[in-house]
Design an enzyme around this catalytic site. Structure first.
Site, PDB file in Angstrom:
ATOM      1  CD  GLU A   1      -2.760  -1.386   2.304  1.00 49.93           C
ATOM      2  OE1 GLU A   1      -2.554  -0.700   3.317  1.00 49.93           O
ATOM      3  OE2 GLU A   1      -3.497  -2.394   2.284  1.00 49.93           O
ATOM      4  CG  HIS A   2       2.896   2.296   2.831  1.00 50.67           C
ATOM      5  ND1 HIS A   2       4.091   2.027   3.450  1.00 50.67           N
ATOM      6  CD2 HIS A   2       1.931   1.661   3.552  1.00 50.67           C
ATOM      7  CE1 HIS A   2       3.854   1.280   4.519  1.00 50.67           C
ATOM      8  NE2 HIS A   2       2.555   1.034   4.600  1.00 50.67           N
TER       9      HIS A   2
ATOM     10  CD  GLU B   1       9.801  -1.685  -0.197  1.00 49.98           C
ATOM     11  OE1 GLU B   1       9.126  -2.378   0.589  1.00 49.98           O
ATOM     12  OE2 GLU B   1       9.344  -0.700  -0.801  1.00 49.98           O
TER      13      GLU B   1
ATOM     14  CB  SER C   1      12.045   0.975 -14.480  1.00 47.85           C
ATOM     15  OG  SER C   1      10.827   1.433 -13.995  1.00 47.85           O
ATOM     16  CB  THR C   2      16.561  -1.174 -14.044  1.00 46.28           C
ATOM     17  OG1 THR C   2      16.244   0.210 -13.923  1.00 46.28           O
ATOM     18  CG2 THR C   2      17.920  -1.319 -14.682  1.00 46.28           C
TER      19      THR C   2
ATOM     20  N   GLY D   1      10.295  -4.254  -9.265  1.00 43.48           N
ATOM     21  CA  GLY D   1      11.610  -4.033  -9.846  1.00 43.48           C
ATOM     22  C   GLY D   1      12.718  -4.177  -8.821  1.00 43.48           C
ATOM     23  CG  ASP D   2      16.643  -3.736 -10.187  1.00 41.83           C
ATOM     24  OD1 ASP D   2      16.449  -4.966 -10.257  1.00 41.83           O
ATOM     25  OD2 ASP D   2      17.139  -3.065 -11.120  1.00 41.83           O
TER      26      ASP D   2
ATOM     27  CG  ASP E   1      21.141  -1.969  -4.954  1.00 43.26           C
ATOM     28  OD1 ASP E   1      22.195  -1.780  -5.583  1.00 43.26           O
ATOM     29  OD2 ASP E   1      20.973  -2.894  -4.145  1.00 43.26           O
TER      30      ASP E   1
HETATM   31  C1  LIG Z   1      24.378   6.660 -25.695  1.00 47.76           C
HETATM   32  C2  LIG Z   1      23.781   5.508 -24.984  1.00 47.76           C
HETATM   33  C3  LIG Z   1      24.580   5.085 -23.847  1.00 47.76           C
HETATM   34  C4  LIG Z   1      23.863   4.080 -23.027  1.00 47.76           C
HETATM   35  C5  LIG Z   1      24.664   3.687 -21.857  1.00 47.76           C
HETATM   36  C6  LIG Z   1      23.865   2.852 -20.983  1.00 47.76           C
HETATM   37  C7  LIG Z   1      24.575   2.401 -19.764  1.00 47.76           C
HETATM   38  C8  LIG Z   1      23.533   1.865 -18.889  1.00 47.76           C
HETATM   39  C9  LIG Z   1      24.065   1.163 -17.702  1.00 47.76           C
HETATM   40  C10 LIG Z   1      22.927   0.873 -16.829  1.00 47.76           C
HETATM   41  C11 LIG Z   1      23.375   0.347 -15.552  1.00 47.76           C
HETATM   42  C12 LIG Z   1      22.213   0.078 -14.685  1.00 47.76           C
HETATM   43  C13 LIG Z   1      22.647  -0.328 -13.370  1.00 47.76           C
HETATM   44  C14 LIG Z   1      21.495  -0.692 -12.531  1.00 47.76           C
HETATM   45  C15 LIG Z   1      21.139  -0.029 -11.501  1.00 47.76           C
HETATM   46  C16 LIG Z   1      19.994  -0.417 -10.661  1.00 47.76           C
HETATM   47  O1  LIG Z   1      20.454  -0.762  -9.381  1.00 47.76           O
HETATM   48  C17 LIG Z   1      19.029   0.748 -10.490  1.00 47.76           C
HETATM   49  C18 LIG Z   1      17.751   0.246  -9.868  1.00 47.76           C
HETATM   50  O2  LIG Z   1      16.975  -0.402 -10.799  1.00 47.76           O
HETATM   51  N1  LIG Z   1      18.713   1.361 -11.751  1.00 47.76           N
HETATM   52  C19 LIG Z   1      19.063   2.597 -11.988  1.00 47.76           C
HETATM   53  O3  LIG Z   1      19.591   3.290 -11.182  1.00 47.76           O
HETATM   54  C20 LIG Z   1      18.740   3.092 -13.377  1.00 47.76           C
HETATM   55  C21 LIG Z   1      19.940   3.716 -13.983  1.00 47.76           C
HETATM   56  C22 LIG Z   1      19.666   3.961 -15.407  1.00 47.76           C
HETATM   57  C23 LIG Z   1      20.777   4.690 -16.032  1.00 47.76           C
HETATM   58  C24 LIG Z   1      20.452   4.992 -17.443  1.00 47.76           C
HETATM   59  C25 LIG Z   1      21.511   5.802 -18.054  1.00 47.76           C
HETATM   60  C26 LIG Z   1      21.151   6.180 -19.460  1.00 47.76           C
HETATM   61  C27 LIG Z   1      22.252   6.987 -20.034  1.00 47.76           C
HETATM   62  C28 LIG Z   1      21.843   7.631 -21.302  1.00 47.76           C
HETATM   63  C29 LIG Z   1      22.924   8.577 -21.742  1.00 47.76           C
HETATM   64  C30 LIG Z   1      22.521   9.226 -22.986  1.00 47.76           C
HETATM   65  C31 LIG Z   1      23.584  10.070 -23.583  1.00 47.76           C
HETATM   66  C32 LIG Z   1      23.171  10.479 -24.939  1.00 47.76           C
HETATM   67  C33 LIG Z   1      24.078  11.473 -25.529  1.00 47.76           C
HETATM   68  C34 LIG Z   1      23.733  11.840 -26.936  1.00 47.76           C
HETATM   69  N1  LIG Z   2       2.260   0.472  -2.933  1.00 43.15           N
HETATM   70  C1  LIG Z   2       3.292   1.247  -3.201  1.00 43.15           C
HETATM   71  N2  LIG Z   2       3.120   2.563  -3.432  1.00 43.15           N
HETATM   72  C2  LIG Z   2       4.164   3.363  -3.744  1.00 43.15           C
HETATM   73  N3  LIG Z   2       5.449   2.942  -3.821  1.00 43.15           N
HETATM   74  C3  LIG Z   2       5.676   1.645  -3.581  1.00 43.15           C
HETATM   75  C4  LIG Z   2       4.630   0.746  -3.265  1.00 43.15           C
HETATM   76  N4  LIG Z   2       5.166  -0.493  -3.088  1.00 43.15           N
HETATM   77  C5  LIG Z   2       6.498  -0.360  -3.287  1.00 43.15           C
HETATM   78  N5  LIG Z   2       6.819   0.922  -3.573  1.00 43.15           N
HETATM   79  C6  LIG Z   2       8.134   1.499  -3.896  1.00 43.15           C
HETATM   80  O1  LIG Z   2       8.211   1.702  -5.292  1.00 43.15           O
HETATM   81  C7  LIG Z   2       9.574   1.818  -5.666  1.00 43.15           C
HETATM   82  C8  LIG Z   2       9.799   1.325  -7.080  1.00 43.15           C
HETATM   83  O2  LIG Z   2       9.383   0.024  -7.185  1.00 43.15           O
HETATM   84  P1  LIG Z   2       9.982  -1.081  -8.126  1.00 43.15           P
HETATM   85  O3  LIG Z   2      11.363  -1.344  -7.812  1.00 43.15           O
HETATM   86  O4  LIG Z   2       9.045  -2.226  -8.012  1.00 43.15           O
HETATM   87  O5  LIG Z   2       9.851  -0.488  -9.596  1.00 43.15           O
HETATM   88  P2  LIG Z   2      10.765   0.423 -10.500  1.00 43.15           P
HETATM   89  O6  LIG Z   2      11.443   1.467  -9.720  1.00 43.15           O
HETATM   90  O7  LIG Z   2       9.909   0.850 -11.621  1.00 43.15           O
HETATM   91  O8  LIG Z   2      11.789  -0.566 -11.065  1.00 43.15           O
HETATM   92  P3  LIG Z   2      13.378  -0.651 -10.952  1.00 43.15           P
HETATM   93  O9  LIG Z   2      13.693  -0.609  -9.497  1.00 43.15           O
HETATM   94  O10 LIG Z   2      13.684  -1.947 -11.614  1.00 43.15           O
HETATM   95  O11 LIG Z   2      13.951   0.537 -11.676  1.00 43.15           O
HETATM   96  C9  LIG Z   2      10.349   0.986  -4.659  1.00 43.15           C
HETATM   97  O12 LIG Z   2      11.341   1.774  -4.104  1.00 43.15           O
HETATM   98  C10 LIG Z   2       9.304   0.593  -3.605  1.00 43.15           C
HETATM   99  O13 LIG Z   2       9.800   0.877  -2.312  1.00 43.15           O
END
Ligand SMILES: CCCCCCCCCCCCC/C=C/[C@@H](O)[C@H](CO)NC(=O)CCCCCCCCCCCCCCC
Ligand SMILES: Nc1ncnc2c1ncn2[C@@H]1O[C@H](COP(=O)(O)OP(=O)(O)OP(=O)(O)O)[C@@H](O)[C@H]1O
Ligand SMILES: [Ca+2]
Length: 559
Positions: free
Chosen positions: A181-182, A213, A251-252, A207-208, A519
């Site tokens: 719920e939250h 949690e 999302s990730t 998600g992550d 994370d």
């Molecule tokens: C040009 C394309 C380059 C692409 C490079 C992509 C590298 C992506 C590496 C992703 C690593 C994710 C690590 C995971 C972390 C998770 O614990 C955490 C929780 O879900 N996710 C994020 O913090 C979510 C983090 C999401 C980060 C996304 C970063 C996107 C970068 C885009 C840069 C665009 C530059 C464009 C310039 C023309």
């Molecule tokens: N009922 C809820 N209402 C609002 N937020 C919540 C609820 N349940 C969990 N959350 C929070 O939502 C946040 C995001 O959740 P979740 O990790 O599932 O998805 P995401 O952020 O889209 O994916 P990722 O972490 O993979 O990027 C978490 O930090 C969690 O604590």
């Protein structure tokens, strides 16, 4: 392989062909027997075997059930003509559901139905297979499930009801489901209320962030139950006994990618059902001897911290928020000054730049070797001398000062759809180390080259402004101390850019501090101390299976 004694062997009908079906403790196999006669020497006619033999490992059988053949042949009390004469002669049937490997590490549930001549034989097959499944003690029977209805594309509840719950029912797993719920509902419930003795595992649908949690709830609960003080960075933490399952709906989903190979709900549900176990390292993050958070994937300061901070205000955009904020953060091109000290992992196998990959979890040789080395001792603590030059060793610690665009600690590869090989492709899930990646101040063009390499086969560390170290512990201290009032404001989610910039004498455009992306959660403290706790938790996963397993041996495998 040692030959297993046969438990059952019968000639059964499958899709109107006769098969030799055999079961031992490890494998269920079936091989077609031709019905036409073959003349052999001496004029005697023998049936001969044709086609390939199929096999499925008993450990990957999900369920077996008797089929009500009558109901298939009757309609409104009137007998229907059976489509094939041969099936008519075999009026009893049972169906075996098993794991089938599909493309790109996906698993699917497949069925095979065998028809028998006699009811007693059919029951014997069902009973024997059931006994085999009951003997698999690693399989969970009762699960506690938390669903985040707002994660990712907000599909958590639908994914669970449509794709996962039917599989758990098929495998006779009972569940207690809580729709959160939250935020932190699941964490707090696990930490204080949940009757954990009743369950064989906990599962999150999300998600992550939801997985995080689960980790916080379970690890904190385990430490409290064992009288361990989480606030002490030196303390050896007690491993959690309950396994955690993740049904990806975020999302990730980088934890799913690194532990199963794909973010696919059905695949993850099947890994839970077969009772896989994948140990995993957990980093503890402290500030001034106060526990802040745990991390299992990415701890990122600078670029990934700024991307996250910006993206949190755009949650309404869904997963696309990261690309939007990533682009924006790339353009702002902020760098941060500070000191990184770390304790390199010594005596280990593997380096962050080798070609080996963490594969099939507990069987990963590097995780086994290094895990043994590190699971016995608490991470060592050594005091560092603060008066050091740009890079030197002090008491086993290495100290590096500089201006950084990004400081990333990847405890696992962090592979995800955006970067299929991840931030540190050779990082291991359960080796007791984290890969510390330092990206120094460089031009936008060079930083873009570095980012782009995350999406190609080229080495993202092979650039003179990037270095990577495999470490047991590390610390970061920003050049300018954060005042308590500044920290308070950050903790309350307020931004203080103007003041930070005024207080920052070195540069007029880069703020003095970034935040840590832990994370996917923001940490307001810039100064942190991190230690890796080897194999602290276990997941319902087995690590990424080598692709040839699927290519060479389609399942049911040809044996
Ligand atoms: C040009 C394309 C380059 C692409 C490079 C992509 C590298 C992506 C590496 C992703 C690593 C994710 C690590 C995971 C972390 C998770 O614990 C955490 C929780 O879900 N996710 C994020 O913090 C979510 C983090 C999401 C980060 C996304 C970063 C996107 C970068 C885009 C840069 C665009 C530059 C464009 C310039 C023309
Ligand atoms: N009922 C809820 N209402 C609002 N937020 C919540 C609820 N349940 C969990 N959350 C929070 O939502 C946040 C995001 O959740 P979740 O990790 O599932 O998805 P995401 O952020 O889209 O994916 P990722 O972490 O993979 O990027 C978490 O930090 C969690 O604590
Ligand atoms: Ca690791």
């Amino acid at each position: 392989m040692e030959k297993q004694p046969r438990l059952l062997a019968s000639q059964l009908l499958l899709k109107n062909s006769l098969f030799e079906v055999s079961l031992n403790r490890v494998l269920l196999t079936w091989k077609e027997i031709a019905t036409k006669k073959k003349r052999v020497s001496g004029g005697i006619h023998h049936p001969f075997k044709v086609g390939t033999s199929h096999g499925v490992s008993v450990s990957e059988i999900l369920a077996v059930r008797e089929l009500d053949v009558d109901s298939e042949t009757k309609d409104d009390g009137r007998w229907q003509k059976m489509p094939q004469k041969s099936t008519e002669a075999y009026p009893y049937a049972f169906t075996v559901s098993y794991v089938e490997r599909a493309w790109q590490h996906r698993w699917r549930c497949s069925d095979v139905t065998f028809h028998c001549l006699e009811g007693a034989l059919c029951q014997q097959w069902v009973q024997t297979i059931r006994e085999q499944l009951t003997a698999l003690t690693s399989r969970p029977k009762h699960l506690l499930v938390y669903i985040n209805p707002y994660g990712g594309k907000q599909q958590g509840e639908r994914i669970y009801e449509q794709k996962v719950a039917p599989l758990f029912t098929l495998a006779s797993i009972s569940t207690h489901v809580i729709v959160t719920e939250h935020a932190n509902h699941a964490r707090d419930h696990l930490r204080t209320e949940a009757e954990l003795k009743k369950y064989d595992g906990v599962v999150c649908v999300g998600g992550d962030g939801m997985f995080s949690e689960m980790v916080h709830g379970l690890v904190s609960r385990t430490q409290r139950d064992n009288g361990v003080d989480q606030n002490s960075p030196e303390e050896k933490l007690v491993p959690c006994t309950l396994r955690i399952g993740i049904i990806p709906a975020g999302s990730t989903d980088c934890i799913c990618y690194a532990t199963v190979g794909i973010n696919d709900p059905v695949t993850s549900a099947l890994h839970i059902i077969v009772g896989d176990a994948q140990p995993m390292d957990v980093c503890s993050v402290h500030h001034n001897n106060t526990f802040l958070r745990y991390s299992v994937s990415l701890l990122g300061y600078g670029f990934y911290g700024d991307v996250l901070a910006d993206s949190e205000r755009k949650r309404w955009m869904g997963p696309a928020r990261y690309d939007f904020s990533g682009f924006k953060t790339f353009l702002t091109h902020h760098y941060y000054e500070g000191t990184v000290s770390f304790l390199p992992a010594t005596d280990i196998l593997g380096t962050p730049r080798d070609k080996t990959r963490c594969r099939a979890g507990s069987r990963c040789f590097i995780c086994q070797h290094n895990g043994q080395l590190y699971s016995e001792d608490a991470p060592e603590i050594c005091e560092t001398d603060t008066d050091v030059s740009d890079s030197e060793y002090k008491g086993g610690w290495r100290v590096i000062r500089g201006k950084f665009l990004a400081i990333n600690a990847a405890s696992m590869s962090c592979a995800c759809p955006r970067s299929p090989k991840g931030l540190s492709p050779a990082a291991h899930l359960a080796d007791g180390t984290t890969d510390l990646i330092l990206v120094r101040k460089c031009s936008r063009f060079n930083f873009l080259r570095h980012l782009l390499r995350h999406t190609s086969k080229y080495d993202q560390f092979d650039m003179n402004f990037v270095e990577v170290h495999r470490v047991r512990r590390f610390r970061f201290t920003p050049r300018y101390c954060q005042s308590d009032s500044e920290l308070d404001l950050r903790e309350n989610g307020k931004r203080l850019f103007s003041q930070i910039c005024r207080d920052h004498p070195a540069c007029s455009c880069s703020p003095a501090y970034s935040s840590w992306n832990c994370d996917g959660e923001i940490l307001p403290h810039a100064a942190i101390e991190v230690g890796v706790h080897c194999q602290l938790i276990k997941l319902f996963a087995r690590g990424i299976e080598e692709q040839p397993v699927f290519e060479d041996l389609p399942n049911p495998c040809v044996v």
